[in-house]
Scaffold this active site. Structure first.
Site: not given
Ligand code: ADP
Length: 164
Positions: A17, A41, A90, A128
């Site tokens: 992130h 969630k 990703r 995460s």
């Molecule tokens: P969500 O709750 O929508 O699943 P997250 O909160 O995990 O998403 O992530 C928010 C954004 O960050 C999303 O666009 C996700 O694709 C991106 N993201 C998460 N981890 C990575 C990473 N390792 N590299 C690049 N983008 C990421």
């Protein structure tokens, strides 16, 4: 003024992130990291805790703000007068869901553009969920999240162990 929203759950924020935040903040005047309060969630961290962690780890970025939100992303973007939504991609597995979301959001708010940043290779495996899994089994998460976040995860895991 170009303002963008980077929405997500950030439960918790990872180096993946942060990489997207660092890179996208260079391309806009202001980046608002929107922390989703999703009642559907059950997160590990409350929305307040997630906002606090993000504040802490984005301190160095002058044009980055962190705000909680709930409900429709496009409504949040419109309320901020943001013209752009940033998402990270990703792998191909992210693509289908992200495309659907972007197209739906475009229908709802044609003036808000979704822009995708592809992940840096070194973080393409990182999510995460996997961080929480590794931490739950006592693994080292220092290469996945900043130290401040790792400490908070540790505290959470210890509290959970005490309860069970
Ligand atoms: P969500 O709750 O929508 O699943 P997250 O909160 O995990 O998403 O992530 C928010 C954004 O960050 C999303 O666009 C996700 O694709 C991106 N993201 C998460 N981890 C990575 C990473 N390792 N590299 C690049 N983008 C990421």
């Amino acid at each position: 003024m170009l303002r963008a929203v980077y929405p997500g759950s950030f439960d918790p924020v990872t180096f993946g992130h942060l990489d997207i935040i660092r890179r996208s903040s260079k391309t806009v005047d202001e980046l608002v990291v929107g922390v989703l309060n999703n009642n559907a969630k059950i997160p590990l961290f409350s929305v307040e805790e997630r906002v606090k962690m993000l504040h802490e780890v984005t301190k160095e970025f002058q044009n980055v703000k962190v705000m909680p939100f709930e409900g429709l992303l496009v409504e949040f973007a419109k309320s901020l007068n943001a013209q752009m939504v940033i998402r990270g991609l990703r792998a191909i597995t992210d693509f289908e869901y992200e495309l659907q979301m972007a197209q739906t959001n475009h229908k709802l708010a044609p003036d808000v553009e979704t822009v995708f940043l592809t992940t840096s290779l070194k973080y393409s495996y990182l999510s995460s969920t996997t961080v929480k899994e590794v931490a739950a089994f006592g693994g080292d998460i220092s290469q996945f999240v900043p130290e401040y976040v790792a400490d908070k995860i540790q505290e959470k895991m210890e509290k959970k162990e005490c309860k069970s």
